[in-house]
Design a protein around this motif. Structure first.
Motif, PDB file in Angstrom:
ATOM      1  N   ARG A   1       0.868  -1.512   0.206  1.00  0.00           N
ATOM      2  CA  ARG A   1       0.072  -0.379   0.171  1.00  0.00           C
ATOM      3  C   ARG A   1       0.968   0.927  -0.178  1.00  0.00           C
ATOM      4  NH1 ARG A   1      -4.364  -1.620   5.029  1.00  0.00           N
ATOM      5  NH2 ARG A   1      -6.037  -3.140   3.054  1.00  0.00           N
ATOM      6  N   LYS A   2       1.814   1.507   0.763  1.00  0.00           N
ATOM      7  CA  LYS A   2       3.288   1.963   1.184  1.00  0.00           C
ATOM      8  C   LYS A   2       3.543   2.533  -0.191  1.00  0.00           C
ATOM      9  CE  LYS A   2       3.642   2.218   5.571  1.00  0.00           C
ATOM     10  NZ  LYS A   2       4.686   1.557   6.974  1.00  0.00           N
ATOM     11  N   GLU A   3       3.885   1.575  -1.511  1.00  0.00           N
ATOM     12  CA  GLU A   3       4.729   1.832  -2.592  1.00  0.00           C
ATOM     13  C   GLU A   3       3.868   2.400  -3.780  1.00  0.00           C
ATOM     14  OE1 GLU A   3       7.085  -2.570  -2.429  1.00  0.00           O
ATOM     15  OE2 GLU A   3       8.859  -1.341  -0.713  1.00  0.00           O
ATOM     16  N   ASN A   4       2.582   2.144  -3.754  1.00  0.00           N
ATOM     17  CA  ASN A   4       1.666   1.436  -4.492  1.00  0.00           C
ATOM     18  C   ASN A   4       0.446   2.766  -4.116  1.00  0.00           C
ATOM     19  OD1 ASN A   4       3.634  -0.129  -6.021  1.00  0.00           O
ATOM     20  ND2 ASN A   4       2.857  -1.880  -5.031  1.00  0.00           N
ATOM     21  N   PRO A   5       0.430   3.539  -4.171  1.00  0.00           N
ATOM     22  CA  PRO A   5      -0.804   4.452  -3.548  1.00  0.00           C
ATOM     23  C   PRO A   5      -1.948   4.446  -5.168  1.00  0.00           C
ATOM     24  CG  PRO A   5       0.897   6.193  -4.762  1.00  0.00           C
ATOM     25  CD  PRO A   5       1.521   4.386  -4.522  1.00  0.00           C
ATOM     26  N   MET A   6      -2.481   4.509  -4.574  1.00  0.00           N
ATOM     27  CA  MET A   6      -3.921   4.424  -5.977  1.00  0.00           C
ATOM     28  C   MET A   6      -3.924   5.273  -6.997  1.00  0.00           C
ATOM     29  SD  MET A   6      -6.787   2.897  -6.977  1.00  0.00           S
ATOM     30  CE  MET A   6      -7.151   2.113  -7.942  1.00  0.00           C
ATOM     31  N   ASP A   7      -3.435   4.882  -8.286  1.00  0.00           N
ATOM     32  CA  ASP A   7      -4.252   6.049  -9.592  1.00  0.00           C
ATOM     33  C   ASP A   7      -4.920   6.252 -10.125  1.00  0.00           C
ATOM     34  OD1 ASP A   7      -3.202   7.599 -11.296  1.00  0.00           O
ATOM     35  OD2 ASP A   7      -0.902   6.627 -11.315  1.00  0.00           O
ATOM     36  N   TYR A   8      -5.966   6.843  -9.716  1.00  0.00           N
ATOM     37  CA  TYR A   8      -7.098   6.459 -10.186  1.00  0.00           C
ATOM     38  C   TYR A   8      -7.192   7.419 -11.880  1.00  0.00           C
ATOM     39  CZ  TYR A   8      -8.411   6.306  -5.372  1.00  0.00           C
ATOM     40  OH  TYR A   8      -8.849   6.377  -4.071  1.00  0.00           O
ATOM     41  N   PHE A   9      -6.352   8.021 -12.272  1.00  0.00           N
ATOM     42  CA  PHE A   9      -6.098   8.506 -13.457  1.00  0.00           C
ATOM     43  C   PHE A   9      -5.476   7.180 -14.581  1.00  0.00           C
ATOM     44  CE2 PHE A   9      -5.254  12.584 -11.232  1.00  0.00           C
ATOM     45  CZ  PHE A   9      -6.049  13.539 -12.529  1.00  0.00           C
ATOM     46  N   LYS A  10      -4.593   6.532 -13.561  1.00  0.00           N
ATOM     47  CA  LYS A  10      -3.967   5.184 -14.394  1.00  0.00           C
ATOM     48  C   LYS A  10      -5.361   4.080 -14.660  1.00  0.00           C
ATOM     49  CE  LYS A  10      -0.632   2.056 -14.417  1.00  0.00           C
ATOM     50  NZ  LYS A  10       0.551   1.257 -14.381  1.00  0.00           N
ATOM     51  N   ALA A  11      -6.052   4.196 -13.441  1.00  0.00           N
ATOM     52  CA  ALA A  11      -7.649   2.541 -13.424  1.00  0.00           C
ATOM     53  C   ALA A  11      -8.426   3.602 -14.619  1.00  0.00           C
ATOM     54  CB  ALA A  11      -8.103   3.030 -12.740  1.00  0.00           C
ATOM     55  N   MET A  12      -8.992   5.061 -15.025  1.00  0.00           N
ATOM     56  CA  MET A  12      -9.418   5.035 -16.025  1.00  0.00           C
ATOM     57  C   MET A  12      -8.997   5.268 -17.046  1.00  0.00           C
ATOM     58  SD  MET A  12     -12.350   6.094 -14.793  1.00  0.00           S
ATOM     59  CE  MET A  12     -12.791   7.450 -15.768  1.00  0.00           C
ATOM     60  N   TYR A  13      -7.868   5.459 -17.470  1.00  0.00           N
ATOM     61  CA  TYR A  13      -6.834   4.496 -18.550  1.00  0.00           C
ATOM     62  C   TYR A  13      -7.129   3.516 -19.351  1.00  0.00           C
ATOM     63  CZ  TYR A  13      -3.239   5.191 -22.467  1.00  0.00           C
ATOM     64  OH  TYR A  13      -2.587   4.819 -23.057  1.00  0.00           O
ATOM     65  N   ILE A  14      -6.473   2.105 -18.190  1.00  0.00           N
ATOM     66  CA  ILE A  14      -7.173   1.373 -18.487  1.00  0.00           C
ATOM     67  C   ILE A  14      -8.477   1.119 -19.052  1.00  0.00           C
ATOM     68  CG2 ILE A  14      -7.104  -1.203 -17.302  1.00  0.00           C
ATOM     69  CD1 ILE A  14      -4.431  -0.137 -15.843  1.00  0.00           C
ATOM     70  N   LEU A  15      -9.532   1.316 -17.488  1.00  0.00           N
ATOM     71  CA  LEU A  15     -10.710   1.375 -17.918  1.00  0.00           C
ATOM     72  C   LEU A  15     -11.243   1.710 -19.396  1.00  0.00           C
ATOM     73  CD1 LEU A  15     -13.200  -0.105 -17.169  1.00  0.00           C
ATOM     74  CD2 LEU A  15     -13.662   2.414 -16.225  1.00  0.00           C
ATOM     75  N   ASN A  16     -10.548   2.972 -19.730  1.00  0.00           N
ATOM     76  CA  ASN A  16     -10.991   3.900 -21.291  1.00  0.00           C
ATOM     77  C   ASN A  16     -10.413   2.763 -22.477  1.00  0.00           C
ATOM     78  OD1 ASN A  16     -12.614   5.815 -20.837  1.00  0.00           O
ATOM     79  ND2 ASN A  16     -11.074   6.782 -20.478  1.00  0.00           N
ATOM     80  N   MET A  17      -9.402   1.664 -22.146  1.00  0.00           N
ATOM     81  CA  MET A  17      -8.673   1.355 -23.170  1.00  0.00           C
ATOM     82  C   MET A  17      -9.725  -0.192 -23.934  1.00  0.00           C
ATOM     83  SD  MET A  17      -4.923   0.784 -21.750  1.00  0.00           S
ATOM     84  CE  MET A  17      -4.487  -0.129 -22.557  1.00  0.00           C
ATOM     85  N   ALA A  18     -10.774   0.010 -22.954  1.00  0.00           N
ATOM     86  CA  ALA A  18     -11.343  -1.653 -23.198  1.00  0.00           C
ATOM     87  C   ALA A  18     -12.493  -0.818 -25.063  1.00  0.00           C
ATOM     88  CB  ALA A  18     -12.729  -1.940 -22.156  1.00  0.00           C
ATOM     89  N   ASP A  19     -12.938  -1.626 -25.669  1.00  0.00           N
ATOM     90  CA  ASP A  19     -13.348  -1.209 -26.971  1.00  0.00           C
ATOM     91  C   ASP A  19     -14.761  -1.603 -26.707  1.00  0.00           C
ATOM     92  OD1 ASP A  19     -13.029  -4.142 -27.149  1.00  0.00           O
ATOM     93  OD2 ASP A  19     -12.390  -3.830 -29.090  1.00  0.00           O
ATOM     94  N   ASN A  20     -15.638  -2.646 -25.340  1.00  0.00           N
ATOM     95  CA  ASN A  20     -16.718  -2.987 -26.050  1.00  0.00           C
ATOM     96  C   ASN A  20     -17.254  -2.919 -24.373  1.00  0.00           C
ATOM     97  OD1 ASN A  20     -16.144  -5.817 -25.137  1.00  0.00           O
ATOM     98  ND2 ASN A  20     -15.890  -6.218 -26.833  1.00  0.00           N
ATOM     99  N   SER A  21     -18.535  -3.185 -23.787  1.00  0.00           N
ATOM    100  CA  SER A  21     -19.237  -2.764 -22.618  1.00  0.00           C
ATOM    101  C   SER A  21     -18.705  -4.428 -22.190  1.00  0.00           C
ATOM    102  CB  SER A  21     -20.124  -2.523 -23.291  1.00  0.00           C
ATOM    103  OG  SER A  21     -21.202  -3.906 -23.381  1.00  0.00           O
ATOM    104  N   THR A  22     -18.340  -5.806 -22.627  1.00  0.00           N
ATOM    105  CA  THR A  22     -18.315  -6.894 -21.853  1.00  0.00           C
ATOM    106  C   THR A  22     -16.718  -6.629 -21.264  1.00  0.00           C
ATOM    107  OG1 THR A  22     -20.095  -8.011 -23.566  1.00  0.00           O
ATOM    108  CG2 THR A  22     -17.869  -9.273 -22.289  1.00  0.00           C
ATOM    109  N   ALA A  23     -15.998  -5.978 -21.941  1.00  0.00           N
ATOM    110  CA  ALA A  23     -13.738  -5.507 -21.987  1.00  0.00           C
ATOM    111  C   ALA A  23     -14.658  -5.089 -20.965  1.00  0.00           C
ATOM    112  CB  ALA A  23     -13.793  -5.313 -22.990  1.00  0.00           C
TER     113      ALA A  23
END
Length: 86
Positions: free
Chosen positions: A26-48
């Motif tokens: 937890r200390k070494e890897n804080p939550m990166d919400y921008f990265k999470a949104m970036y990865i989520l936007n990489m999916a091309d369809n609703s199932t993915a």
């Protein structure tokens, strides 16, 4: 700034599960919400997107402690203090 303009290095080193320490992680890897949104936007369809969201949710849950402690402050009102203690 748009989320599409952000670019992240998505490669990471493998984690040794036998010697894994959650608090240190937890200390070494804080939550990166921008990265999470970036990865989520990489999916091309609703199932993915649904599967990616489930994976991101599992990572977010690792950042949330299992036990939440509630602290009370005491005042000069003794009756109120007794209610808070109970």
């Amino acid at each position: 700034m748009k989320i599409e303009d952000l670019h992240f290095d998505l490669s990471s080193a493998p984690i040794d599960e036998k010697n894994w320490n959650l608090e240190q992680w937890r200390k070494e890897n804080p939550m990166d919400y921008f990265k999470a949104m970036y990865i989520l936007n990489m999916a091309d369809n609703s199932t993915a997107k649904a599967e990616v969201f489930k994976a991101i949710y599992q990572v977010v849950r690792l950042h949330i402690p299992d036990v939440q402690y509630k602290y009370y402050s005491l005042s000069s009102d003794e009756r109120l203090n007794m209610k808070k203690v109970q």
